[in-house]
Every structure is written in structure tokens, then in C-alpha cells.
Design a protein around this motif. Sequence first.
Motif, PDB file in Angstrom:
ATOM      1  N   MET A 267       3.380   4.812 -10.592  1.00 45.47           N
ATOM      2  CA  MET A 267       2.504   3.646 -10.560  1.00 45.47           C
ATOM      3  C   MET A 267       1.159   3.973 -11.208  1.00 45.47           C
ATOM      4  O   MET A 267       0.622   3.187 -11.986  1.00 45.47           O
ATOM      5  CB  MET A 267       2.313   3.182  -9.105  1.00 45.47           C
ATOM      6  N   ILE A 268       0.628   5.160 -10.930  1.00 46.38           N
ATOM      7  CA  ILE A 268      -0.645   5.571 -11.521  1.00 46.38           C
ATOM      8  C   ILE A 268      -0.513   5.696 -13.036  1.00 46.38           C
ATOM      9  O   ILE A 268      -1.379   5.248 -13.791  1.00 46.38           O
ATOM     10  CB  ILE A 268      -1.129   6.891 -10.894  1.00 46.38           C
TER      11      ILE A 268
ATOM     12  N   SER B 119       1.180  10.168  -1.256  1.00 42.15           N
ATOM     13  CA  SER B 119       1.627  10.791  -2.502  1.00 42.15           C
ATOM     14  C   SER B 119       3.146  10.892  -2.540  1.00 42.15           C
ATOM     15  O   SER B 119       3.781  11.379  -1.605  1.00 42.15           O
ATOM     16  CB  SER B 119       1.008  12.182  -2.630  1.00 42.15           C
ATOM     17  N   SER B 120       3.700  10.390  -3.625  1.00 44.34           N
ATOM     18  CA  SER B 120       5.143  10.446  -3.841  1.00 44.34           C
ATOM     19  C   SER B 120       5.391  10.273  -5.334  1.00 44.34           C
ATOM     20  O   SER B 120       4.489   9.870  -6.073  1.00 44.34           O
ATOM     21  CB  SER B 120       5.852   9.334  -3.054  1.00 44.34           C
ATOM     22  N   PRO B 121       6.605  10.545  -5.799  1.00 49.37           N
ATOM     23  CA  PRO B 121       6.901  10.289  -7.216  1.00 49.37           C
ATOM     24  C   PRO B 121       6.639   8.824  -7.591  1.00 49.37           C
ATOM     25  O   PRO B 121       6.123   8.538  -8.662  1.00 49.37           O
ATOM     26  CB  PRO B 121       8.381  10.641  -7.344  1.00 49.37           C
ATOM     27  N   ARG B 122       6.957   7.910  -6.696  1.00 48.50           N
ATOM     28  CA  ARG B 122       6.717   6.483  -6.943  1.00 48.50           C
ATOM     29  C   ARG B 122       5.220   6.214  -7.153  1.00 48.50           C
ATOM     30  O   ARG B 122       4.824   5.459  -8.022  1.00 48.50           O
ATOM     31  CB  ARG B 122       7.253   5.670  -5.761  1.00 48.50           C
TER      32      ARG B 122
ATOM     33  N   CYS C  59       0.809  -1.227   0.000  1.00 49.43           N
ATOM     34  CA  CYS C  59       0.000   0.000   0.000  1.00 49.43           C
ATOM     35  C   CYS C  59       0.841   1.276   0.000  1.00 49.43           C
ATOM     36  O   CYS C  59       0.415   2.313   0.502  1.00 49.43           O
ATOM     37  CB  CYS C  59      -0.979  -0.005   1.173  1.00 49.43           C
ATOM     38  N   PHE C  60       2.025   1.231  -0.607  1.00 53.43           N
ATOM     39  CA  PHE C  60       2.890   2.419  -0.681  1.00 53.43           C
ATOM     40  C   PHE C  60       2.205   3.586  -1.369  1.00 53.43           C
ATOM     41  O   PHE C  60       2.481   4.749  -1.088  1.00 53.43           O
ATOM     42  CB  PHE C  60       4.203   2.101  -1.410  1.00 53.43           C
ATOM     43  N   HIS C  61       1.320   3.285  -2.284  1.00 52.95           N
ATOM     44  CA  HIS C  61       0.700   4.304  -3.119  1.00 52.95           C
ATOM     45  C   HIS C  61      -0.340   5.147  -2.382  1.00 52.95           C
ATOM     46  O   HIS C  61      -0.887   6.082  -2.941  1.00 52.95           O
ATOM     47  CB  HIS C  61       0.059   3.636  -4.335  1.00 52.95           C
TER      48      HIS C  61
END
Length: 183
Positions: A155-156, A148-151, A143-145
Amino acid sequence: MISYDWVVVSVNYRLNTKAGYPTQLMDCKRALRWVKDEIRVFGGNPSNIVAAGDSAGGQMACLLASTANQLDLQPGFESVDTTVQGVLGLSAVVNLVDTENYYNHGGRSRFIKEVAKREGSPESAETCTAPITYLEVPGGHHCFHLISSPRTWYMIIAASQWLNYHFEGIRGKDGEIVEWDWD
């Protein structure tokens, strides 16, 4: 997904019930029945449905796809086609038949016997033979997403491109489908 002209439907299912599994999966199948009946009203195509979910919801999406038209999981609506054209599972548990017990530390046996309330060994469970595209995000964790982050944004973008490539095609300026180069 909405910015790519996808119709998005948020579905809920019972998380904890005395009936146990497969009640949650049946809830998802009932929701899919409704979506297939009503999606045209919202500009969607009942022949182009992708199930998606995060964590346990991702697992439900995978189970929904892998049990299409399984009559015992569709009581009262056995004649409804419950196929989906794809699954986008984020942080989904997909290896419940890990015979080496590498990932789950006994979890798959517990799932089969306690959650699914089925007898038998994990080795007797069905496996999926559908084509799978697997994308592992370097440094990503469960659930890293959600933060909000560049990663998260990459992924989006990858998920959007995958959906458009496989199910709608990438459209050019004039609406024509153009080839997509994944390299």
C-alpha cells in the motif's frame, strides 16, 4: 514520502467540539493557509499540495479538497486559495450520500443532522465530480496499514507511486521525467 523528496506536514484539528462540524474542516483550512505561506521555507511548492489522512483524517482531506475556496468555511481568510492538487485518503469515509444506506446503516443521516448540524436529507448533499482513482487492497480492513505487514508495504509503495506519477513525475537517473507504465 520523505524518501521521495516530498515535504510532509502533520496537521491536527479539533476532534470533539461544542461548535460541531465544520469546526474541524475550518481548522484544516487554516492549516492549509499556513502550509501555503510557509512551505517554500522547507523546500516545498505551494502549488503542489496533496492533502492526506487516515480514517477521519482521510475524510477531512477529502472534504478539504471538495470545499476549496468555499468562503463560509474560511472566515477571516476568505481571499486565500484553499485548493489542493490531490487527496490521498486512507480508510476514509467518502460515501456520505449513500441513498440506499448500504454502508452506513443510518450514519449519513446522523452525520448530516447531528455532526454537520445541517437540515435536509442526505439526498440534498453535494457530490464530488473530480476524477478519482480508487484502489482497494484485497483483504484490507479499516486501518489495516497500522500494523506492519507485506500488505502495508505494498500500500505504501502504491501510494508513493501514485503521488509521484500524478504530481512530480517519476524521475530517471539524470532527473528527467520518464513515462510510467501502470500495467
